[in-house]
Design an enzyme around this catalytic site. Structure first.
Site, mmCIF file in Angstrom:
data_model
loop_
_atom_site.group_PDB
_atom_site.id
_atom_site.type_symbol
_atom_site.label_atom_id
_atom_site.label_comp_id
_atom_site.label_asym_id
_atom_site.label_seq_id
_atom_site.Cartn_x
_atom_site.Cartn_y
_atom_site.Cartn_z
ATOM 1 N N ASP A 49 -3.394 6.640 5.519
ATOM 2 C CA ASP A 49 -2.376 5.846 5.814
ATOM 3 C C ASP A 49 -2.884 4.620 6.567
ATOM 4 O OD1 ASP A 49 0.237 4.896 6.439
ATOM 5 O OD2 ASP A 49 0.160 5.937 8.271
ATOM 6 N N LYS A 85 -1.475 9.346 15.813
ATOM 7 C CA LYS A 85 -0.342 9.396 16.108
ATOM 8 C C LYS A 85 0.078 10.410 17.261
ATOM 9 C CE LYS A 85 2.046 7.702 11.901
ATOM 10 N NZ LYS A 85 2.743 6.568 12.550
ATOM 11 N N GLU A 119 -1.120 5.348 18.186
ATOM 12 C CA GLU A 119 0.089 5.156 18.248
ATOM 13 C C GLU A 119 0.661 6.232 19.221
ATOM 14 O OE1 GLU A 119 2.478 3.417 16.878
ATOM 15 O OE2 GLU A 119 1.221 2.177 15.361
ATOM 16 N N LYS A 161 -2.246 -10.819 10.837
ATOM 17 C CA LYS A 161 -2.259 -10.845 11.996
ATOM 18 C C LYS A 161 -2.865 -11.924 12.865
ATOM 19 C CE LYS A 161 -0.656 -6.081 12.975
ATOM 20 N NZ LYS A 161 0.886 -6.341 13.479
ATOM 21 N N HIS A 189 -6.111 -0.385 6.537
ATOM 22 C CA HIS A 189 -6.285 -1.345 7.699
ATOM 23 C C HIS A 189 -7.756 -1.451 8.445
ATOM 24 C CE1 HIS A 189 -2.043 -1.777 6.917
ATOM 25 N NE2 HIS A 189 -1.557 -0.838 7.651
ATOM 26 N N LYS A 232 0.783 -1.433 -0.223
ATOM 27 C CA LYS A 232 0.151 -0.008 0.098
ATOM 28 C C LYS A 232 0.710 1.470 -0.084
ATOM 29 C CE LYS A 232 -0.702 0.964 4.727
ATOM 30 N NZ LYS A 232 -0.457 2.016 4.997
ATOM 31 N N LYS A 271 0.035 3.074 22.908
ATOM 32 C CA LYS A 271 0.094 2.231 21.624
ATOM 33 C C LYS A 271 -0.794 1.218 21.770
ATOM 34 C CE LYS A 271 2.918 -0.669 18.851
ATOM 35 N NZ LYS A 271 2.714 -0.200 17.601
ATOM 36 N N HIS A 321 -0.850 -6.087 5.726
ATOM 37 C CA HIS A 321 -0.422 -7.152 6.879
ATOM 38 C C HIS A 321 -1.275 -7.266 7.997
ATOM 39 C CE1 HIS A 321 1.100 -3.102 8.358
ATOM 40 N NE2 HIS A 321 1.173 -3.818 9.617
#
Length: 317
Positions: free
Chosen positions: A103, A193, A84, A50, A108, A16, A198, A46
């Protein structure tokens, strides 16, 4: 493709972003389709590899407890968060062109939402997952700009050398599905962010019959991979007092979980498509967020600010 490197045994793996908006995503898909079939193309997300994300399928299909409650009659709200503590970490050029919505949320988090909402027939196979995810996303309405909020942490403009930048480092988006089983279920996707913690997790809020009930199921994807069910139990002793507790599943400490990127590469070698985003999923994800992108490009579109280390719930509030 033009020079003949397009025999049936060829596979293309894409990382991506799959475009930066709906138009560019369509162009990329049409360009590769000139020479390559959809079966030859592997678009890497990805998150889909998971272990706890794949466990969503097992949780829903192999456990009567969850399969019986997995619709709007039992579920009131679903929240998906990817938070994050780190800031942009010197990736100024990339982040200025991308932002939090492109992003993380468009890819995701939308994939996680699809796994939550997709129908799972009793005879499904893993190869069916891209089609089932796409069907779930087709039922999600395009987002309204009024249901999205964006924010930027203080000092971001100085970090990227663009004081006055309108690029968001935090976004929270409310969605809804027209699928009958998800009518009136609130859906919320949030990512950002430079926050206080996190954490990537899915929170499922069950409908209460009275206000004091505990009602949250949490699937933690990272940093740990676990499942928690919030419970109220009687406090030991002679008083009739209830206390909050948690029923939790963790992998045994000696369990070695495969790396997500390692997993997708291995599945591509084996020609398994279930952990990869199809062209239909990519396009529908962009269709859902495009109204928000269009609104944010207009002069005067709101952008909040927040302090580094702030809690995500405080920003949304």
């Amino acid at each position: 493709g033009e020079v003949g490197l397009n025999t049936p045994n060829v596979k293309l793996l894409f990382e991506k972003p799959f475009g930066v908006d709906l138009v560019s995503a369509q162009e990329v898909i049409e360009r590769t389709a000139r020479y390559y079939s959809e079966e030859q193309i592997y678009r890497i997300d990805h998150y889909l590899a998971k272990e706890m994300v794949q466990n969503l399928v097992a949780l829903r299909s192999e456990n009567a407890l969850f399969s019986h409650i997995w619709d709007g009659s039992s579920i009131e709200k679903i929240e998906i968060l990817a938070l994050e503590q780190l800031d942009i970490e010197g990736r100024a050029q990339f982040y200025e062109q991308t932002g939090a919505l492109r992003d993380v949320l468009q890819g995701h988090l939308m994939q996680l939402l699809a796994l939550m909402l997709m129908e799972l027939p009793t005879d499904f196979t893993w190869d069916d997952l891209p089609k089932l995810r796409e069907q779930a996303l087709q039922a999600v309405r395009p987002a309204a700009a009024s249901d999205a909020m964006r924010a930027q942490y203080e000092g971001y403009g100085q970090e990227v050398g663009n004081v006055g930048s309108m690029t968001e480092t935090f976004v929270s988006l409310s969605l809804c599905s027209d699928a009958p089983q998800w009518k009136d279920v609130a859906l919320r996707l949030t990512t950002g962010k430079a926050l206080s913690q996190k954490s990537t997790e899915i929170r499922i809020f069950l409908r209460k019959t009275h206000d004091s009930q505990r009602n949250v199921i949490t699937l933690c994807i990272q940093p740990g991979e676990n499942i928690e069910i919030e419970l109220a139990i009687k406090k030991p002793g002679y008083d009739r007092e209830f206390v909050a507790n948690r029923l939790r599943f963790d992998y045994p400490t000696d369990t070695v979980l495969p790396d997500a990127y390692e997993h997708v590469l291995l599945d591509a070698v084996r020609s398994r498509q279930s952990l990869f985003a199809s062209s239909g999923e990519v396009l529908r994800s962009w269709e859902i967020v495009q109204p928000v992108l269009d609104a944010w490009e207009m002069e005067g579109a709101p952008l909040q600010t927040y302090e580094k280390g702030q809690d995500a719930t405080d920003i949304v509030a």
